[in-house]
Design an enzyme around this catalytic site. Sequence first.
Site, PDB file in Angstrom:
ATOM      1  N   ASP A  31       0.840  -1.190   0.000  1.00 38.45           N
ATOM      2  CA  ASP A  31       0.000   0.000   0.000  1.00 38.45           C
ATOM      3  C   ASP A  31       0.884   1.252   0.000  1.00 38.45           C
ATOM      4  O   ASP A  31       1.816   1.367   0.787  1.00 38.45           O
ATOM      5  CB  ASP A  31      -0.891  -0.023   1.251  1.00 38.45           C
ATOM      6  CG  ASP A  31      -1.913   1.096   1.279  1.00 38.45           C
ATOM      7  OD1 ASP A  31      -2.322   1.555   0.200  1.00 38.45           O
ATOM      8  OD2 ASP A  31      -2.307   1.494   2.395  1.00 38.45           O
ATOM      9  N   HIS A  50      -7.264  10.160   4.092  1.00 36.98           N
ATOM     10  CA  HIS A  50      -6.706   9.171   5.009  1.00 36.98           C
ATOM     11  C   HIS A  50      -6.819   9.626   6.461  1.00 36.98           C
ATOM     12  O   HIS A  50      -6.834  10.827   6.749  1.00 36.98           O
ATOM     13  CB  HIS A  50      -5.225   8.940   4.688  1.00 36.98           C
ATOM     14  CG  HIS A  50      -4.993   8.355   3.338  1.00 36.98           C
ATOM     15  ND1 HIS A  50      -4.451   9.075   2.296  1.00 36.98           N
ATOM     16  CD2 HIS A  50      -5.240   7.123   2.846  1.00 36.98           C
ATOM     17  CE1 HIS A  50      -4.362   8.311   1.226  1.00 36.98           C
ATOM     18  NE2 HIS A  50      -4.838   7.118   1.522  1.00 36.98           N
TER      19      HIS A  50
END
Length: 294
Positions: A82, A178
């Site tokens: 990721d 995020h």
Amino acid sequence: MLVSMKYILQDAHEDNYAVMAMNCVTLEMAKAAINAAEAEKSPIILQMGQGQMARLADPDGILPAIKSLASKSNVPIAVHLDHGQLFDVEVDCIKRGFTSVMIDASMLSFEENVNRTKTIVRLARPHGISVEAELGHVGQAADGDGTTEDYFTNPQQAKEFVERTGIDALAVAIGTAHGAYPKGMIPKLDFERLALLKKTLNMPLVLHGGSGAGDENIRKAVANGINKINVATDAFKVAKDAMIQANEKNPNLDYLELCIIARDTLTEFIRNYMRLIGSNNRYYYGKTEVVGHE
């Protein structure tokens, strides 16, 4: 079974559902994810971030264990890097046998993003490793990045990006961010933009910043074309809260018992999330030929 993320996401794209991609920084988190996937007959993506590997999830120790667990499972599982940003890290993960990698050059210029992404695709493809990239930019919730439309993905630019790079999945910026949102805030997502991106690209799309987005937003995102949803913050919070609450009820619990409680609570969270995004009951023996990582 250990497979390429491309195999998982192509089915999700064709059948209009999404797959959970959970950041796993401990073996207990990976076991919770796999237990949930098997119980729900769902594919799942287990991922580790570049920074997470540097801080805790040492790939020398955790990656072989996760790959072994995935290989023995009866549902499709991909192991994904990721937010890879450093070339050396990308190459290392390809060599280690991750079945998918993300190259995140989204804060660079369009041309630099294209060039860096093309390089990773050329390196990964001969090994059967899929590649995710990002266009637009999914920033940090604490900084208010999800409300900055300048960061949102442009559909026509995205079409050029995909054609020039040959990626397997694209992370799009449509209003999520995020990390944890400020208390009481639910992000406003641009579903019209998402639908146009799906129509224009006709490929698997990825939603970063899935934590805290709200169930209704998640349902609409899947309905409009999202096929992979990244979840880290919410999963970490579920495990943390389970341990804190268990310890408050019984301070005599030891570390082993707390870890088991966190694992089992996280398993239930993941099972519920799979039902929310429609990945449950999607896999059964004989559905299709499984093409794994070689």
